[in-house]
Design a protein around this motif. Sequence first.
Motif, PDB file in Angstrom:
ATOM      1  N   VAL A  96       0.846  -1.206   0.000  1.00 56.37           N
ATOM      2  CA  VAL A  96       0.000   0.000   0.000  1.00 56.37           C
ATOM      3  C   VAL A  96       0.877   1.251   0.000  1.00 56.37           C
ATOM      4  N   ILE A  97       1.894   1.253   0.859  1.00 55.06           N
ATOM      5  CA  ILE A  97       2.780   2.422   0.961  1.00 55.06           C
ATOM      6  C   ILE A  97       3.491   2.673  -0.372  1.00 55.06           C
ATOM      7  N   LYS A  98       3.944   1.609  -0.993  1.00 50.99           N
ATOM      8  CA  LYS A  98       4.661   1.779  -2.267  1.00 50.99           C
ATOM      9  C   LYS A  98       3.739   2.322  -3.357  1.00 50.99           C
ATOM     10  N   LYS A  99       2.524   1.782  -3.393  1.00 51.49           N
ATOM     11  CA  LYS A  99       1.550   2.282  -4.382  1.00 51.49           C
ATOM     12  C   LYS A  99       1.237   3.758  -4.126  1.00 51.49           C
ATOM     13  N   LEU A 100       1.047   4.084  -2.847  1.00 47.74           N
ATOM     14  CA  LEU A 100       0.746   5.468  -2.493  1.00 47.74           C
ATOM     15  C   LEU A 100       1.910   6.371  -2.898  1.00 47.74           C
ATOM     16  N   ALA A 101       3.120   5.936  -2.578  1.00 47.65           N
ATOM     17  CA  ALA A 101       4.316   6.721  -2.914  1.00 47.65           C
ATOM     18  C   ALA A 101       4.395   6.962  -4.422  1.00 47.65           C
ATOM     19  N   ASN A 102       4.088   5.931  -5.180  1.00 51.19           N
ATOM     20  CA  ASN A 102       4.124   6.046  -6.638  1.00 51.19           C
ATOM     21  C   ASN A 102       3.102   7.039  -7.183  1.00 51.19           C
ATOM     22  N   SER A 103       2.042   7.221  -6.427  1.00 51.93           N
ATOM     23  CA  SER A 103       0.953   8.092  -6.916  1.00 51.93           C
ATOM     24  C   SER A 103       1.163   9.562  -6.559  1.00 51.93           C
ATOM     25  N   ILE A 104       2.149   9.847  -5.713  1.00 54.09           N
ATOM     26  CA  ILE A 104       2.354  11.231  -5.251  1.00 54.09           C
ATOM     27  C   ILE A 104       2.877  12.107  -6.387  1.00 54.09           C
ATOM     28  N   GLU A 105       2.264  13.260  -6.535  1.00 51.05           N
ATOM     29  CA  GLU A 105       2.765  14.205  -7.534  1.00 51.05           C
ATOM     30  C   GLU A 105       3.141  15.523  -6.862  1.00 51.05           C
ATOM     31  N   LEU A 106       4.107  16.199  -7.424  1.00 49.18           N
ATOM     32  CA  LEU A 106       4.443  17.529  -6.906  1.00 49.18           C
ATOM     33  C   LEU A 106       3.331  18.499  -7.300  1.00 49.18           C
ATOM     34  N   PRO A 107       3.071  19.513  -6.469  1.00 50.69           N
ATOM     35  CA  PRO A 107       2.070  20.507  -6.842  1.00 50.69           C
ATOM     36  C   PRO A 107       2.453  21.159  -8.178  1.00 50.69           C
ATOM     37  N   LYS A 108       1.441  21.507  -8.941  1.00 48.20           N
ATOM     38  CA  LYS A 108       1.709  22.182 -10.221  1.00 48.20           C
ATOM     39  C   LYS A 108       2.448  23.493  -9.979  1.00 48.20           C
ATOM     40  N   GLU A 109       3.409  23.797 -10.843  1.00 50.31           N
ATOM     41  CA  GLU A 109       4.110  25.076 -10.697  1.00 50.31           C
ATOM     42  C   GLU A 109       3.171  26.201 -11.120  1.00 50.31           C
ATOM     43  N   ILE A 110       3.127  27.244 -10.332  1.00 51.76           N
ATOM     44  CA  ILE A 110       2.279  28.392 -10.656  1.00 51.76           C
ATOM     45  C   ILE A 110       3.040  29.284 -11.632  1.00 51.76           C
ATOM     46  N   PRO A 111       2.426  29.610 -12.775  1.00 50.73           N
ATOM     47  CA  PRO A 111       3.132  30.485 -13.718  1.00 50.73           C
ATOM     48  C   PRO A 111       3.258  31.893 -13.135  1.00 50.73           C
ATOM     49  N   VAL A 112       4.474  32.389 -13.094  1.00 51.79           N
ATOM     50  CA  VAL A 112       4.718  33.733 -12.564  1.00 51.79           C
ATOM     51  C   VAL A 112       4.782  34.694 -13.742  1.00 51.79           C
ATOM     52  N   SER A 113       4.001  35.766 -13.671  1.00 49.58           N
ATOM     53  CA  SER A 113       4.030  36.724 -14.782  1.00 49.58           C
ATOM     54  C   SER A 113       4.442  38.090 -14.268  1.00 49.58           C
ATOM     55  N   TYR A 114       4.845  38.946 -15.183  1.00 52.27           N
ATOM     56  CA  TYR A 114       5.222  40.310 -14.819  1.00 52.27           C
ATOM     57  C   TYR A 114       4.380  41.334 -15.588  1.00 52.27           C
ATOM     58  N   ASP A 115       3.175  40.895 -15.986  1.00 49.94           N
ATOM     59  CA  ASP A 115       2.290  41.747 -16.790  1.00 49.94           C
ATOM     60  C   ASP A 115       1.934  43.035 -16.065  1.00 49.94           C
ATOM     61  N   LEU A 116       1.629  42.897 -14.789  1.00 51.48           N
ATOM     62  CA  LEU A 116       1.147  44.066 -14.069  1.00 51.48           C
ATOM     63  C   LEU A 116       2.296  44.997 -13.713  1.00 51.48           C
ATOM     64  N   ILE A 117       3.467  44.416 -13.496  1.00 47.90           N
ATOM     65  CA  ILE A 117       4.654  45.255 -13.288  1.00 47.90           C
ATOM     66  C   ILE A 117       4.884  46.096 -14.546  1.00 47.90           C
ATOM     67  N   ASP A 118       4.746  45.469 -15.698  1.00 44.84           N
ATOM     68  CA  ASP A 118       4.895  46.210 -16.957  1.00 44.84           C
ATOM     69  C   ASP A 118       3.914  47.369 -17.017  1.00 44.84           C
ATOM     70  N   LYS A 119       2.679  47.080 -16.647  1.00 47.53           N
ATOM     71  CA  LYS A 119       1.640  48.105 -16.682  1.00 47.53           C
ATOM     72  C   LYS A 119       1.988  49.260 -15.744  1.00 47.53           C
ATOM     73  N   LEU A 120       2.386  48.906 -14.527  1.00 50.84           N
ATOM     74  CA  LEU A 120       2.758  49.926 -13.542  1.00 50.84           C
ATOM     75  C   LEU A 120       3.934  50.761 -14.034  1.00 50.84           C
ATOM     76  N   MET A 121       4.899  50.071 -14.676  1.00 48.79           N
ATOM     77  CA  MET A 121       6.092  50.778 -15.150  1.00 48.79           C
ATOM     78  C   MET A 121       5.732  51.734 -16.276  1.00 48.79           C
ATOM     79  N   ASP A 122       4.746  51.347 -17.070  1.00 49.05           N
ATOM     80  CA  ASP A 122       4.270  52.238 -18.129  1.00 49.05           C
ATOM     81  C   ASP A 122       3.644  53.497 -17.538  1.00 49.05           C
ATOM     82  N   ILE A 123       2.913  53.303 -16.453  1.00 49.95           N
ATOM     83  CA  ILE A 123       2.204  54.424 -15.824  1.00 49.95           C
ATOM     84  C   ILE A 123       3.189  55.467 -15.304  1.00 49.95           C
ATOM     85  N   LYS A 124       4.301  54.969 -14.745  1.00 52.68           N
ATOM     86  CA  LYS A 124       5.274  55.879 -14.125  1.00 52.68           C
ATOM     87  C   LYS A 124       5.976  56.786 -15.124  1.00 52.68           C
TER      88      LYS A 124
END
Lengths: 350, 350
Positions: A322-350
């Motif tokens: 059971v432990i081995k099957k469970l271990a095999n099924s574990i996945e890492l959390p999905k990576e969250i895409p990091v964007s800089y869209d709003l930083i760009d917008k803010l930089m445009d404003i300045k």
Amino acid sequence: MRLGVVFGGQSYEHEVSIISAIALSKVFKSEDVAYIFCDKDRKFYLIDPKNMVASYFKDGAYKTGGIGFGKPKDLHISNGGFYLNGMFSKDKFPVDVYINLIHGCDGEDGKMASLFDFFGIKYIGPRIEASVLSYNKILTKNLAALAGVKTINYAIVKKNSLATFKYPLILKPARLGSSIGIGIVNNSHELDIAMDKAFDLDDTAIVEPYVANIKEYNLAGCKIDGKFIYSNIEEPVKKDYLDFDQKYMDFSRTGKIEPAAVGQSVQDNMKEAFHKIYNTGGFDGALIRCDFFVINNEVYLNEINPCPGSMANYLFDNFTEVIKKLANSIELPKEIPVSYDLIDKLMDIK
Amino acid sequence: MRLGVVFGGQSYEHEVSIISAIALSKVFKSEDVAYIFCDKDRKFYLIDPKNMVASYFKDGAYKTGGIGFGKPKDLHISNGGFYLNGMFSKDKFPVDVYINLIHGCDGEDGKMASLFDFFGIKYIGPRIEASVLSYNKILTKNLAALAGVKTINYAIVKKNSLATFKYPLILKPARLGSSIGIGIVNNSHELDIAMDKAFDLDDTAIVEPYVANIKEYNLAGCKIDGKFIYSNIEEPVKKDYLDFDQKYMDFSRTGKIEPAAVGQSVQDNMKEAFHKIYNTGGFDGALIRCDFFVINNEVYLNEINPCPGSMANYLFDNFTEVIKKLANSIELPKEIPVSYDLIDKLMDIK
């Protein structure tokens, strides 16, 4: 697939975790499993399986070494896993999935889950939210209510709060596991003593009515690829109330149990309650043990053990599988895409 | 007393946290404060205050260096604090108290609190349990109920769950901050779209009735040596509903606000509600912002921001002083005494 067992921790259950890990090392004796000890100062050490004996930890040989023990090997946790300390070692210690076997504080309060999640390490154990919710008995009551699972009525008690209760009752600190600080209380004098003891450990406690000879059952399980796997159901041996010493003995268990004589419908109800609790979120990836009361054939959740003693190996017919099957099924959390869209917008404003 | 600001994180709010830290660096311009950036791969970098500009992070100069920027300095977290990486540096980077300024995932979900607690590092920010409870909107509702603070009625929505609702309503993913994924919904077609968006982010959402022109107020504060310090109260400018872009602008704020025109009794009620929420446990050591609705002079908790944008500096008349006092009041958790009494007992039995 190589497993690693992490145990110890800065906690009242430090030694319980050691015993638990020693029990697991017996269960895993023919497997290639790594043992990583977190000492009371929260330093990590790689433990040779042959050194998995109580005295090795009690006497501090894990950090000093000694005749027959070999050199101590200290590790640190970082992105992706554990690393051996030392000038020339930049290599990750080769483990695919860790088992969080730190009981109580550090293990069950969300810290280990956070470390594993933060550093992107696969592990068997409750996730952060589930840790926090099962560590605090008041939050567990709320969780059960959200899941549609019954619990015993209770009242919250704070330090210096005045309230009158019906006796006998059970007083429990809100945030500790393994029955630490839990006592049966028969009158107001005993309540004073029990409250002193409980409030040494936590600033909040709960009281529940004490029901003599209440039927208690333990059921462990996990979800693997969307499908539930349940252990056998055990009726734990108890005297008046499971005290710490008695429960403690449970942590060293490796033998198989005699499944409890429970009617099919009660068994089904327990499994349904387990399923509902597990599915509230955050237990995915964990093997947990739920302790239930049964009153007039109705199932009540007593507590959730998100890192059960010796992983409740004794409840399963085929634990290692059971432990081995469970271990095999574990996945890492999905990576969250990091964007800089709003930083760009803010930089445009300045 | 030297402060360190930790920001960034693997989160949808990564760039919001950068903006927030840049704003704080302006507020702290005459103070000796260290800035530590956690990049999207969860590696830590020490940032020179003169490099606290958006492009430095957006363009990756924090890890590559570049003309005028100097060499990048990477750090790791371990027992007691952050350490500069490198063969010959074993010295802890000299900071007394860190400010957890990672918004959303990593910062507000309990991970940073766990890292700080595990490694015995002093920090300003919610503790693990409080993080988890304020990160999940359903748990926040329960927390408010336990504290005796009102919230708007709501229903829990799961993926593929069928339910009929009264429109207009607001749909919110259960676990994200900063209004991400939150939308006003006027009919079942819009609900489908909003649910698709929400369930991309979380597997659970809540719906609340949308109340047009509802009065909203923000109040920040903290508890120092048992005494509460409150900020001014602001009525945030809003259009239909605070969307991400608008809220985002808040993270860059450093100017002072015009305190809201609110009657004394409503102000008192807000402070009482704030006090009750904060005292549920786990917020000690944090400076939080509570966002309230006021309907017919009654105060409802909308949300808890346990790591508010730019630490809500703009709400305080004397922000730097409050932060320093708070930092001075932070204590490390008491060490739990680890014993081997039961191991001795077990060893005797054997």
